[in-house]
Design a protein around this motif. Sequence first.
Motif, PDB file in Angstrom:
ATOM      1  N   ASP A 144     -27.962  31.335   6.849  1.00 41.74           N
ATOM      2  CA  ASP A 144     -27.358  30.808   8.079  1.00 41.74           C
ATOM      3  C   ASP A 144     -28.528  30.551   9.026  1.00 41.74           C
ATOM      4  O   ASP A 144     -29.235  31.487   9.389  1.00 41.74           O
ATOM      5  CB  ASP A 144     -26.389  31.826   8.680  1.00 41.74           C
ATOM      6  N   VAL A 145     -28.734  29.275   9.383  1.00 41.95           N
ATOM      7  CA  VAL A 145     -29.861  28.912  10.235  1.00 41.95           C
ATOM      8  C   VAL A 145     -29.371  28.112  11.433  1.00 41.95           C
ATOM      9  O   VAL A 145     -28.340  27.437  11.370  1.00 41.95           O
ATOM     10  CB  VAL A 145     -30.947  28.125   9.466  1.00 41.95           C
ATOM     11  N   ARG A 146     -30.140  28.202  12.522  1.00 39.26           N
ATOM     12  CA  ARG A 146     -29.766  27.576  13.789  1.00 39.26           C
ATOM     13  C   ARG A 146     -30.994  26.966  14.441  1.00 39.26           C
ATOM     14  O   ARG A 146     -32.101  27.087  13.939  1.00 39.26           O
ATOM     15  CB  ARG A 146     -29.165  28.626  14.712  1.00 39.26           C
ATOM     16  N   LYS A 147     -30.763  26.377  15.609  1.00 42.11           N
ATOM     17  CA  LYS A 147     -31.837  25.777  16.396  1.00 42.11           C
ATOM     18  C   LYS A 147     -32.125  26.655  17.611  1.00 42.11           C
ATOM     19  O   LYS A 147     -31.208  27.161  18.226  1.00 42.11           O
ATOM     20  CB  LYS A 147     -31.432  24.386  16.864  1.00 42.11           C
ATOM     21  N   SER A 148     -33.393  26.793  17.959  1.00 45.81           N
ATOM     22  CA  SER A 148     -33.728  27.557  19.165  1.00 45.81           C
ATOM     23  C   SER A 148     -33.821  26.652  20.385  1.00 45.81           C
ATOM     24  O   SER A 148     -33.822  27.123  21.508  1.00 45.81           O
ATOM     25  CB  SER A 148     -35.053  28.307  18.976  1.00 45.81           C
ATOM     26  N   THR A 165     -25.915  23.798  16.886  1.00 45.55           N
ATOM     27  CA  THR A 165     -25.855  23.243  15.539  1.00 45.55           C
ATOM     28  C   THR A 165     -26.296  24.298  14.519  1.00 45.55           C
ATOM     29  O   THR A 165     -27.303  24.975  14.729  1.00 45.55           O
ATOM     30  CB  THR A 165     -26.761  21.997  15.447  1.00 45.55           C
ATOM     31  N   ILE A 166     -25.525  24.434  13.429  1.00 42.45           N
ATOM     32  CA  ILE A 166     -25.863  25.411  12.393  1.00 42.45           C
ATOM     33  C   ILE A 166     -25.776  24.764  11.001  1.00 42.45           C
ATOM     34  O   ILE A 166     -25.058  23.794  10.796  1.00 42.45           O
ATOM     35  CB  ILE A 166     -24.961  26.658  12.423  1.00 42.45           C
ATOM     36  N   PHE A 167     -26.504  25.338  10.083  1.00 42.29           N
ATOM     37  CA  PHE A 167     -26.466  24.965   8.661  1.00 42.29           C
ATOM     38  C   PHE A 167     -26.397  26.283   7.902  1.00 42.29           C
ATOM     39  O   PHE A 167     -27.186  27.191   8.131  1.00 42.29           O
ATOM     40  CB  PHE A 167     -27.724  24.174   8.299  1.00 42.29           C
TER      41      PHE A 167
END
Length: 169
Positions: free
Chosen positions: A38-42, A161-163
């Motif tokens: 689970d990754v996101r933007k800072s 936004t997440i992936f």
Amino acid sequence: TTIQVSSDDVLIVDTAGNEALKINADGYVTKPLQPAFDVRKSGNQNNISNSGYDTITFDTETYDIGSNFASNIFTAPVTGKYHLTLNIRLDNVDTAASYYNIGIQTSNRYHSQLFQPNHPSDVAYYIQTMTVVADMDASDTAVCNIFQNGGTSQTDINTSTIFCGYLLG
């Protein structure tokens, strides 16, 4: 490989000293080593291009079981079916653009969704989610991107936004 049955009627399978599978008395199965991320933007990704594909960048990991996500790319550690989800929030959506194409590019296929910003004025924000089950071989990759066709280069990809993804089997 070690198989244990505890006094609580829990079946545990260890591989190389790590708990690989656990089945409890209620039938719940957990696999703590199952590849998942689970990754996101800072920060916002501002003013995406209005004439080409932009890679959606991710620099904050919530979790990455197996360490298979790096430099905006997920790399499949084993062959299987992977559940992948992109939840994107766009700010300052330009109604002068003909369309936006949001996608998850895997080694085998491009999964995408189109939308037309048919609104009377620019949209403050727009949220779109796409989920795919991707057939991936070991070492295949997945990356998210966006294409804006025409209009003004003013659209931003918001930090919400997440992936995320995981190995189904």
